[in-house]
Design a protein around this motif. Structure first.
Motif, PDB file in Angstrom:
ATOM      1  N   UNK A 174     -98.608  32.748 -33.389  1.00 42.39           N
ATOM      2  CA  UNK A 174     -98.326  32.947 -34.817  1.00 42.39           C
ATOM      3  C   UNK A 174     -96.823  32.911 -35.093  1.00 42.39           C
ATOM      4  N   UNK A 175     -96.034  33.370 -34.125  1.00 41.91           N
ATOM      5  CA  UNK A 175     -94.580  33.379 -34.301  1.00 41.91           C
ATOM      6  C   UNK A 175     -93.989  31.970 -34.231  1.00 41.91           C
ATOM      7  N   UNK A 176     -94.751  31.045 -33.641  1.00 45.18           N
ATOM      8  CA  UNK A 176     -94.238  29.684 -33.466  1.00 45.18           C
ATOM      9  C   UNK A 176     -94.676  28.735 -34.581  1.00 45.18           C
ATOM     10  N   UNK A 177     -95.368  29.264 -35.601  1.00 48.50           N
ATOM     11  CA  UNK A 177     -95.859  28.381 -36.671  1.00 48.50           C
ATOM     12  C   UNK A 177     -94.721  27.984 -37.622  1.00 48.50           C
ATOM     13  N   UNK A 178     -94.845  26.790 -38.218  1.00 44.85           N
ATOM     14  CA  UNK A 178     -93.794  26.261 -39.114  1.00 44.85           C
ATOM     15  C   UNK A 178     -93.453  27.187 -40.262  1.00 44.85           C
ATOM     16  N   UNK A 179     -94.465  27.918 -40.762  1.00 42.64           N
ATOM     17  CA  UNK A 179     -94.256  28.726 -41.965  1.00 42.64           C
ATOM     18  C   UNK A 179     -93.106  29.721 -41.810  1.00 42.64           C
ATOM     19  N   UNK A 180     -92.861  30.181 -40.592  1.00 42.35           N
ATOM     20  CA  UNK A 180     -91.791  31.154 -40.368  1.00 42.35           C
ATOM     21  C   UNK A 180     -90.429  30.620 -40.815  1.00 42.35           C
ATOM     22  N   UNK A 181     -90.228  29.297 -40.749  1.00 41.83           N
ATOM     23  CA  UNK A 181     -88.952  28.714 -41.171  1.00 41.83           C
ATOM     24  C   UNK A 181     -88.914  28.453 -42.673  1.00 41.83           C
ATOM     25  N   UNK A 182     -90.096  28.423 -43.310  1.00 39.02           N
ATOM     26  CA  UNK A 182     -90.149  28.050 -44.732  1.00 39.02           C
ATOM     27  C   UNK A 182     -89.938  29.250 -45.656  1.00 39.02           C
ATOM     28  N   UNK A 183     -90.312  30.446 -45.148  1.00 40.52           N
ATOM     29  CA  UNK A 183     -90.449  31.607 -46.022  1.00 40.52           C
ATOM     30  C   UNK A 183     -89.222  31.961 -46.861  1.00 40.52           C
ATOM     31  N   UNK A 184     -88.036  31.736 -46.328  1.00 39.44           N
ATOM     32  CA  UNK A 184     -86.812  32.137 -47.050  1.00 39.44           C
ATOM     33  C   UNK A 184     -86.628  31.409 -48.372  1.00 39.44           C
ATOM     34  N   UNK A 185     -87.193  30.196 -48.482  1.00 46.80           N
ATOM     35  CA  UNK A 185     -86.906  29.379 -49.658  1.00 46.80           C
ATOM     36  C   UNK A 185     -87.752  29.750 -50.888  1.00 46.80           C
ATOM     37  N   UNK A 186     -88.725  30.654 -50.752  1.00 42.79           N
ATOM     38  CA  UNK A 186     -89.555  31.026 -51.905  1.00 42.79           C
ATOM     39  C   UNK A 186     -89.845  32.516 -51.865  1.00 42.79           C
ATOM     40  N   UNK A 187     -90.173  33.054 -53.025  1.00 41.39           N
ATOM     41  CA  UNK A 187     -90.490  34.466 -53.079  1.00 41.39           C
ATOM     42  C   UNK A 187     -91.988  34.677 -52.776  1.00 41.39           C
ATOM     43  N   UNK A 188     -92.317  34.465 -51.515  1.00 41.63           N
ATOM     44  CA  UNK A 188     -93.723  34.581 -51.115  1.00 41.63           C
ATOM     45  C   UNK A 188     -93.824  35.534 -49.930  1.00 41.63           C
ATOM     46  N   UNK A 189     -94.790  36.465 -50.017  1.00 39.44           N
ATOM     47  CA  UNK A 189     -94.982  37.390 -48.903  1.00 39.44           C
ATOM     48  C   UNK A 189     -95.985  36.779 -47.914  1.00 39.44           C
ATOM     49  N   UNK A 190     -95.652  36.797 -46.649  1.00 39.12           N
ATOM     50  CA  UNK A 190     -96.568  36.261 -45.631  1.00 39.12           C
ATOM     51  C   UNK A 190     -97.208  37.429 -44.894  1.00 39.12           C
TER      52      UNK A 190
END
Ligand code: ADP
Length: 341
Positions: free
Chosen positions: A214-230
């Motif tokens: 789960x730590x290696x998924x692409x989403x971890x790099x995307x999160x900063x650009x939007x106000x979305x809680x993962x």
């Protein structure tokens, strides 16, 4: 008396030989009938007066009704549609026809005192051909778009030597972006082809530590650009699976969730249920209309797109490879939930 005793053994021999021949012929006949009965083709033997001499079970499988031996091929059918079809066949001798969502190929072979009709159900082959054509036309269309842009911007740069630095950079960036899109598209097409060839992949199954994955998924790099809680809620510790396939599945679903969600949350849940591993990706995004919910899993299908429309097709094919299933619950304006088993 003498004559009788001399002729009797000869006649008996002839009778014995004849009866052996008859036995052999009936064995041949019964074997032949067995073959005809069991082949996956419709077979009808018809005499010169259009009377059916022989029919078999596969005929009723194709047409949903059979015809009795001794009846006319033109008007002996109980179903009106089949009757009309054979009436047409005897008049026009067509070779291919669409009948009740099936595509049928007719072969007529003349024999002494009649003819044989062999009927092939080629629906699968035809739809496979259509699918192949469809795939090539979609793929060429998708490939053409970035190539046209790359050629256009490169030409502009080549032909206008005095173009200022700022525009030069802008055009180079467009070229780079389109080249990346092209690269993604080709990778997706190749991946899809590979999955379809895989059939089974047990040789590359390993025990995967889910938390690390789960730590290696692409989403971890995307999160900063939007106000979305993962949100991650995962009770599976390890899973015996193909790591590359699992990452591809989750990356595709999470990329979509991220792209089609403006704000709110994305939730990744995983748990074990009976004999299944369940993965759920839920978002508070734009949602998908009911009428589109099946179609989005088709190759190249896109509504509001960020890519080529291949992402979900890849997910679906991978899930099917592991005898899994995929469900979608979605409401426009509320969000979507993709559930994989
Ligand atoms: P694309 O690369 O175009 O996103 P996909 O196959 O991944 O292709 O998705 C097909 C279509 O399904 C997309 O064009 C998009 O309209 C819709 N879609 C997929 N995931 C979501 C989602 N989480 N929320 C809303 N729409 C989605």
């Amino acid at each position: 008396g003498n004559v009788f005793f001399r002729v009797f053994p000869i006649v008996s021999k002839i009778i014995e030989r004849q009866s052996q021949k008859i036995d052999k012929l009936s064995l041949h006949r019964s074997n032949l009938l067995k073959v005809i009965e069991n082949i996956k083709l419709g077979v009808l033997l018809v005499d010169s007066k259009n009377t059916v001499i022989l029919t078999q079970t596969y005929i009723s499988f194709i047409f949903g009704c059979n015809i009795e031996q001794g009846q006319s091929i033109i008007d002996g059918w109980k179903n009106y549609k089949v009757l009309t079809l054979f009436d047409k066949f005897t008049k026009e001798n067509f070779q291919k026809i669409e009948f009740e969502h099936k595509i049928l190929k007719f072969h007529k072979i003349s024999i002494e005192n009649g003819y044989i009709i062999i009927i092939e159900d080629i629906t699968k082959e035809e739809s496979y051909q259509a699918m192949k054509m469809n795939f090539f036309s979609n793929a060429s269309h998708e490939l053409k778009t970035p190539i046209t842009s790359i050629v256009g911007y490169a030409e502009t740069l080549l032909l206008n030597k005095d173009i200022d630095k700022k525009d030069q950079n802008k055009f180079l960036k467009y070229i780079y972006k389109n080249a990346l899109n092209l690269n993604d598209l080709i990778n997706n097409i190749l991946q899809l082809a590979e999955i379809e060839h895989f059939k089974q992949s047990s040789d590359v199954l390993t025990d995967i530590d889910v938390e690390t994955l789960l730590l290696e998924l692409n989403i971890n790099h995307l999160l900063n650009s939007k106000n979305i809680e993962f949100i991650k809620e995962c009770s599976i510790k390890t899973i015996h699976f193909n790591e590359y396939h699992l990452k591809t599945i989750l990356n595709n679903l999470l990329d979509n969730a991220f792209f089609y969600t403006k704000e709110g949350y994305i939730k990744l849940k995983c748990y074990e249920d009976d004999n299944y591993y369940v993965f759920e990706v839920k978002d508070s995004g734009i949602g998908i209309e009911k009428s589109q919910q099946d179609k989005i899993f088709e190759r190249f299908y896109k509504i509001k797109s960020k890519g080529s429309g291949l992402g979900l097709a890849i997910v679906k094919h991978l899930v099917l490879l592991y005898n899994g299933s995929i469900e979608l619950e979605s409401t426009v304006g509320v969000g979507s939930l993709f559930r994989l088993k």
